[in-house]
Write an enzyme that holds these catalytic residues in place. Structure first.
Site, short mmCIF file in Angstrom:
data_model
loop_
_atom_site.label_atom_id
_atom_site.label_comp_id
_atom_site.label_asym_id
_atom_site.label_seq_id
_atom_site.Cartn_x
_atom_site.Cartn_y
_atom_site.Cartn_z
N CYS A 84 0.78 -1.24 0.00
CA CYS A 84 0.00 0.00 0.00
C CYS A 84 0.81 1.30 0.00
O CYS A 84 0.78 2.07 -0.96
CB CYS A 84 -0.94 0.00 1.20
SG CYS A 84 -2.06 -1.42 1.25
N HIS A 139 -2.87 6.60 3.70
CA HIS A 139 -1.80 5.67 4.10
C HIS A 139 -0.39 6.18 3.82
O HIS A 139 0.52 5.41 3.53
CB HIS A 139 -2.01 4.30 3.46
CG HIS A 139 -1.56 3.18 4.35
ND1 HIS A 139 -1.83 1.85 4.11
CD2 HIS A 139 -0.85 3.20 5.52
CE1 HIS A 139 -1.31 1.10 5.06
NE2 HIS A 139 -0.71 1.90 5.93
#
EC number: 3.1.6.1
Length: 526
Positions: A84, A139
């Protein structure tokens, strides 16, 4: 609550009656020629085979398939990393993790994020006069100046990390299952270390937590509504806009409930895929309604499917990494096998991107940064090097030439984080280190170093099943070329103005709207 009372940073809640209270839609400065609006939609853990236009077995992406028929589909498109945070950092900077400093994921307690000396795509476009918004998964750091509100986005609405990094009252489907948030101040903890029970999953609007825990079952529609409303307002402002949507789909937990809600059934994944497809369709419909002729919509995945989630994970299509599966472990997310980084990707811009075209150009998420900046008439940030290239000629159907070489970094399966352990050279792919991620059966493939790399011909062997014989003329011709391009990029990175991310952790930076409530509980209107 323990440490929550003492250490967790209190984040105040402000519930505004205006959707975009801090966005200035007014025009300032000299008038310029029209510049395109940009909509980037990034799916989470979506497999190459999850797109029906890619893989005939998939029947659940009618809106995306329609977009493919009305635009361009990229079949050799790659994430810049196989997990991610590094993938997202590379999308927003055009630079590999060894340059931008982001080589693995940030945590709920991470103090840092994408280094502040790295310039994001949003910052470049904001300076160029664009109004900017981000909706969904970030993120790349949530504490202090790492929050998206300080990284070039005029508006932010979303979860600051993955939607499994906090408990919820409706935990959805996961493998293994995770419990709902505790309702009392007991000390019970789930024995599975992959489940979060201390702090609830937060939903932000700009700098404020507006819901904790977030209701996952309504999150997709909230994202769609905010995206549609932003496009509506921005399209009438007289300014070009950037909208970056980081989808919660297809990452677990899956929150939809199909008629036969068997947690082990692929029907759950298919229902979630349909929900994601509907969300994308709503965004595209709004673009078509208000800004069709001057908006580039770019859809892609951040990395391959999370195979350890078994039937709750997606499809790699033909890119099954058979050599690795025979060694053990998964060849999907976190690995440098094709299933880990080859992702679905589409571009749509009526009148500019040709209709119903399949591009075989070798492209990457890294290319979005320089391509969009060029289309916006802006300049690349100075004093640094970029791994992405401007591929607007490919977008407009004038070229099929993308990269000749791509480098795939370790994303957690084997080797050092961020290390460039695999080299793509034309149709060939060379592995200096191999290893499998955790598979559905719990197995993890061993880390293996290859002084003489394994080289696969992807044109003949998409499944990466049989490497070339090391004594063959084909292998002997390729070996010095692969060795040279890898040495060249490592020297280039060593000579570059590279960054280093702060990966230290401190419980006090955990997002929490009310530390006096169990799991930091607060809801709109409280």
């Amino acid at each position: 609550m323990g440490w929550l009372f003492l250490k967790v940073l209190l984040v105040g809640m402000v519930f505004s009656g205006l959707l975009y209270p801090f966005v200035d839609f007014s025009i300032s400065g000299e008038t310029r020629a029209p510049r395109p609006n940009i909509v980037i939609i990034l799916a989470d853990d979506m497999g190459w085979g999850d797109l029906g236009a890619n893989w005939a077995e998939t029947k659940d992406t009618t809106n995306l398939d329609k977009m493919a028929s009305e635009g361009m589909r990229f079949v050799d498109f790659h994430a810049a990393a196989s997990t991610c945070s590094p993938s997202r950092a590379s999308l927003l900077t055009g630079r590999l993790g060894l340059r931008n400093g982001v080589t693995h994921n940030f945590a709920v307690t991470s103090v840092g994020g994408l280094p502040l000396n790295e310039t994001t795509l949003a910052e470049v476009l904001q300076q160029a006069g664009y109004v900017t918004a981000m909706i969904g998964k970030w993120h790349l750091g949530h504490h202090g100046s790492y929050h998206p509100s300080f990284r070039g986005f005029d508006y932010y609405f979303g979860i600051p990390y993955s939607n499994d990094m906090g408990c919820t009252d409706n935990p959805g489907y996961n493998y293994p299952p995770c419990p709902a948030c505790p309702q009392s101040d007991g000390r019970w903890r789930n024995p599975d270390r992959d489940c979060y029970t201390d702090v609830a999953l937060p939903l932000y609007e700009n700098l404020n937590i507006v819901e904790q825990p977030v209701n996952l079952s309504g999150l997709a529609q909230k994202y769609a509504e905010r995206a549609v409303e932003f496009i509506e307002q921005a399209s009438t402002s007289g300014r070009p806009f950037l909208l970056y949507v980081g989808l919660a789909h297809m990452h677990v937990p899956l929150s939809v409930t199909p008629p036969l809600a068997n947690p082990q059934s692929q029907r759950l994944y298919r229902a979630s895929l349909q929900e994601m497809d509907s969300l994308v369709g709503q965004i595209k419909d709004k673009v078509d309604h208000v800004a069709k002729e001057n908006t580039l919509l770019w859809f892609a995945g951040d990395n391959g499917p999370w195979a350890q989630k078994c039937e709750l994970a997606g499809s790699m299509g033909p890119f099954s990494g058979l050599w690795q599966t025979h060694q053990g472990g998964s060849p999907a997310k976190q690995t440098t096998w094709e299933g880990g980084h080859r992702v679905p990707a589409l571009a749509y811009w009526p009148g500019r991107v040709p209709v119903n075209v399949t591009s075989t150009a070798l492209l990457s998420l890294l290319d979005i940064f320089p391509t969009v900046i060029a289309l916006a008439g802006a300049s690349l940030p100075p004093n640094r090097k970029f791994d992405g290239v401007d591929v607007s000629e490919v977008l407009f159907g004038k070229s099929q030439t993308g990269h000749r070489v791509l480098f795939h970094p370790n994303s957690g399966a084997a080797g050092e984080y961020g290390a460039l352990q695999t080299v793509r050279l034309d149709r060939y792919k060379a592995f200096y280190i191999t290893g499998g991620a955790k598979a559905c059966d719990g197995g993890v493939g061993p880390e293996q170093h290859h002084v003489s790399p394994l080289i696969f011909n992807l044109e003949d062997d998409a499944a990466e099943s049989s490497p070339l014989q090391k004594g063959s003329p084909e292998y002997q011709e390729l070996l010095p070329k692969v060795t040279r391009v890898l040495a060249d990029v490592l020297q280039d990175i060593a000579d570059d103005n590279s960054s280093q991310a702060d990966y230290t952790q401190d419980p006090s930076v955990t997002p929490c709207c009310n530390p006096y409530q169990i799991t930091c509980r607060c809801q709109p209107g409280e």
